[in-house]
Motif scaffolding. Sequence first.
Motif, PDB file in Angstrom:
ATOM      1  N   TYR A 195       0.832  -1.210   0.000  1.00  0.00           N
ATOM      2  CA  TYR A 195       0.000   0.000   0.000  1.00  0.00           C
ATOM      3  C   TYR A 195       0.862   1.254   0.000  1.00  0.00           C
ATOM      4  O   TYR A 195       0.582   2.226  -0.710  1.00  0.00           O
ATOM      5  CB  TYR A 195      -0.916   0.021   1.228  1.00  0.00           C
ATOM      6  CG  TYR A 195      -2.107  -0.920   1.140  1.00  0.00           C
ATOM      7  CD1 TYR A 195      -2.690  -1.230  -0.095  1.00  0.00           C
ATOM      8  CD2 TYR A 195      -2.652  -1.498   2.294  1.00  0.00           C
ATOM      9  CE1 TYR A 195      -3.768  -2.091  -0.169  1.00  0.00           C
ATOM     10  CE2 TYR A 195      -3.733  -2.361   2.218  1.00  0.00           C
ATOM     11  CZ  TYR A 195      -4.291  -2.650   0.983  1.00  0.00           C
ATOM     12  OH  TYR A 195      -5.358  -3.502   0.902  1.00  0.00           O
ATOM     13  N   HIS A 196       1.956   1.204   0.831  1.00  0.00           N
ATOM     14  CA  HIS A 196       2.819   2.366   0.960  1.00  0.00           C
ATOM     15  C   HIS A 196       3.549   2.644  -0.355  1.00  0.00           C
ATOM     16  O   HIS A 196       3.667   3.797  -0.778  1.00  0.00           O
ATOM     17  CB  HIS A 196       3.821   2.138   2.094  1.00  0.00           C
ATOM     18  CG  HIS A 196       4.539   3.389   2.504  1.00  0.00           C
ATOM     19  ND1 HIS A 196       3.897   4.475   3.058  1.00  0.00           N
ATOM     20  CD2 HIS A 196       5.867   3.719   2.422  1.00  0.00           C
ATOM     21  CE1 HIS A 196       4.782   5.423   3.307  1.00  0.00           C
ATOM     22  NE2 HIS A 196       5.991   4.994   2.925  1.00  0.00           N
ATOM     23  N   SER A 243       0.925   4.223  -2.850  1.00  0.00           N
ATOM     24  CA  SER A 243       0.511   5.583  -2.506  1.00  0.00           C
ATOM     25  C   SER A 243       1.636   6.596  -2.667  1.00  0.00           C
ATOM     26  O   SER A 243       1.392   7.754  -3.008  1.00  0.00           O
ATOM     27  CB  SER A 243      -0.032   5.619  -1.076  1.00  0.00           C
ATOM     28  OG  SER A 243       0.996   5.272  -0.157  1.00  0.00           O
ATOM     29  N   GLU A 244       2.901   6.182  -2.407  1.00  0.00           N
ATOM     30  CA  GLU A 244       4.022   7.098  -2.520  1.00  0.00           C
ATOM     31  C   GLU A 244       4.428   7.346  -3.961  1.00  0.00           C
ATOM     32  O   GLU A 244       5.013   8.402  -4.277  1.00  0.00           O
ATOM     33  CB  GLU A 244       5.221   6.533  -1.744  1.00  0.00           C
ATOM     34  CG  GLU A 244       5.078   6.580  -0.233  1.00  0.00           C
ATOM     35  CD  GLU A 244       5.023   8.000   0.287  1.00  0.00           C
ATOM     36  OE1 GLU A 244       5.716   8.884  -0.272  1.00  0.00           O
ATOM     37  OE2 GLU A 244       4.238   8.250   1.238  1.00  0.00           O
ATOM     38  N   GLU A 292      -1.069   8.286  -7.519  1.00  0.00           N
ATOM     39  CA  GLU A 292      -2.244   8.861  -6.847  1.00  0.00           C
ATOM     40  C   GLU A 292      -3.346   7.828  -6.679  1.00  0.00           C
ATOM     41  O   GLU A 292      -4.470   8.157  -6.320  1.00  0.00           O
ATOM     42  CB  GLU A 292      -2.781  10.042  -7.661  1.00  0.00           C
ATOM     43  CG  GLU A 292      -1.785  11.186  -7.777  1.00  0.00           C
ATOM     44  CD  GLU A 292      -2.320  12.328  -8.617  1.00  0.00           C
ATOM     45  OE1 GLU A 292      -3.450  12.171  -9.166  1.00  0.00           O
ATOM     46  OE2 GLU A 292      -1.654  13.363  -8.727  1.00  0.00           O
ATOM     47  N   ASN A 297      -4.987   3.971  -5.314  1.00  0.00           N
ATOM     48  CA  ASN A 297      -4.933   2.933  -4.294  1.00  0.00           C
ATOM     49  C   ASN A 297      -4.830   1.601  -5.017  1.00  0.00           C
ATOM     50  O   ASN A 297      -4.747   1.552  -6.251  1.00  0.00           O
ATOM     51  CB  ASN A 297      -6.158   2.983  -3.378  1.00  0.00           C
ATOM     52  CG  ASN A 297      -7.466   2.896  -4.160  1.00  0.00           C
ATOM     53  OD1 ASN A 297      -7.509   2.302  -5.235  1.00  0.00           O
ATOM     54  ND2 ASN A 297      -8.522   3.505  -3.628  1.00  0.00           N
TER      55      ASN A 297
END
Length: 587
Positions: free
Chosen positions: A500-501, A504-505, A508, A510
């Motif tokens: 997830y990280h 997201s990093e 834009e 999910n």
Amino acid sequence: MNTIGLNCLAKKGSLILLLFVSVSIGAQKTVTDTLLEGRMTRYDYEGAANTARTRLRITNLSIHEKLYYTNRLSMAKFRLMHLEESMALAMQALKLSKQATDSALIVNAWKVAAYSYNYTGKLDSALVYSEKIMMYGKRHGDIRATRDAMCSVATILAQNKRFEEALKYYRDVEKLSIKMRDVSYYPSNEYNLGLMYLELEKYDSCVVRLKKAAVLARKRNNLDLLSLVYGVLSDCYMHTNNKTEWKRNRMLSFELSRKIGNMRYLAMDYCAFLDFELRNKNYKEALMYGRKAIEILKKTPYPVLNIRLDSMMYMASKGAGLYADALAYHESFVNRRKAVDSEKEKGMLHEQMVKYNVMEKDHTIELQKAQIAQNRKIVIISIIARALAIIIVIVAIKYSLRTRKFRRELYLKEKAIDAQMKEMQDWVEWKQNKETESETDTSGKESEPLTQEKGTPRSAQISLYNELHELFNTKKLHLNPDLDIEAVIKVLGTNKKYLYHAISENSEDNFRNFINRYRVNDAKEIIEQKIMDKASFNISDIYTQTGFNSSVTFYRAFKSVTGLTPKEYSIEFTKDREEKRIKNIYT
């Protein structure tokens, strides 16, 4: 005077019976008597007269009640041919009307006065009250009053042998009756028009109108009118030399007159028999019928019929060689005729005609003004409607252009994103190739694990994100409709938190949007390929090829990712391809 010309003179006077078949019951809002009106409607004039007379004996009647019952009693007496009583009651009604405030009752008093004066040959006075009724009708918009006044004037015109003008008035009366839907007036309308056609020698029209009048009168059980209709029909057949029909209709008239006990009608029938015998030069028989008519008219005088009778008795006496009697009848005829055809009456009649013509012209002008105003309103509404339509079209065009521009911008943005993703994929492939070519460090030093805490260096996040892209590009995991994050982290050897990280990093999106973008990209490629191959395709079927569970989910994801629907995207791609083709041609 010509006998044929006089033959219907009495009939013209009999129109007075039909001028106003009933007092304007509907207009009397404050005073009415159901029993009395019912008897008048059923032509029970004797019973109506008794009812009105009984009511008038009540001592505490108001002015309006007295005027109402006096009006109705005068009318009943008039219909019973009790002319002297009818005239006296009409004069009483006029006196009472000066104290009354109910305009409907006052107008009815004018009406009964007009009946009485008209019937007794006092046409100048009849014109006065007809004019009053006419002006009242104009001021108050009372169609009934206007119609009744016009009918009275028409009768006076007919008695002055102005038949064309009388016919015009009677036609207007018919139109107003139809407009009012007053069926009680229809029989007398047909009768009056038939009588005028007879005077104008239009015998076919006369027969048609009178037969209609007979049907309507019989249907309403109006025996008084029916007797008149048969009488005039017999006169019409006499002019066409149809003796069979003349005799049949005259006998019908005679029998009805005897049945209803109308002495004036009997006098008219005797005059008709006199005329018939006079035409056949049977002077003795003619004189016999004439003397019977004279006896009746002594009791119920009727100036118009008396004039006709004097003329025919003069001719019959002369034919029989009774010259002294002939001279006496001639002098009587002249004196009676002078009394009816007074200069004063003719002047008033002319004045009334002028006033009516002015009123008619004013009404026409008012209608024209109203029509002009209506047309102007229609034009204004039309202009406003067209202006609104133009505005709507302009707004629609602007909206369409703006929407097209917006779709174009979304399409170009989407193609730019595709280009960026392509560059990134190319970079990942280049890096992998580079690492394969370089020598591997075999000192036993392990590489940095993927599962690091949030403070892991940026390179590890990018590496995990790139591996995710490589996995989807090579393994096509997104084509599995049941794909979830557990399957992805198992292949990558990481956990949810780090995955997830990393997503997201570096984007834009999910996880779900990341998968949908790959699926949408595949859908775009299928659409583009189909268009380039000029193959037909159904956009709704594409979702099954790109990993979506349903068309609804497919359309929603496509719109969310690209800002366009699949159809809009296909339109923009086709347009872009065509523009490039044209550009290549000219370059």
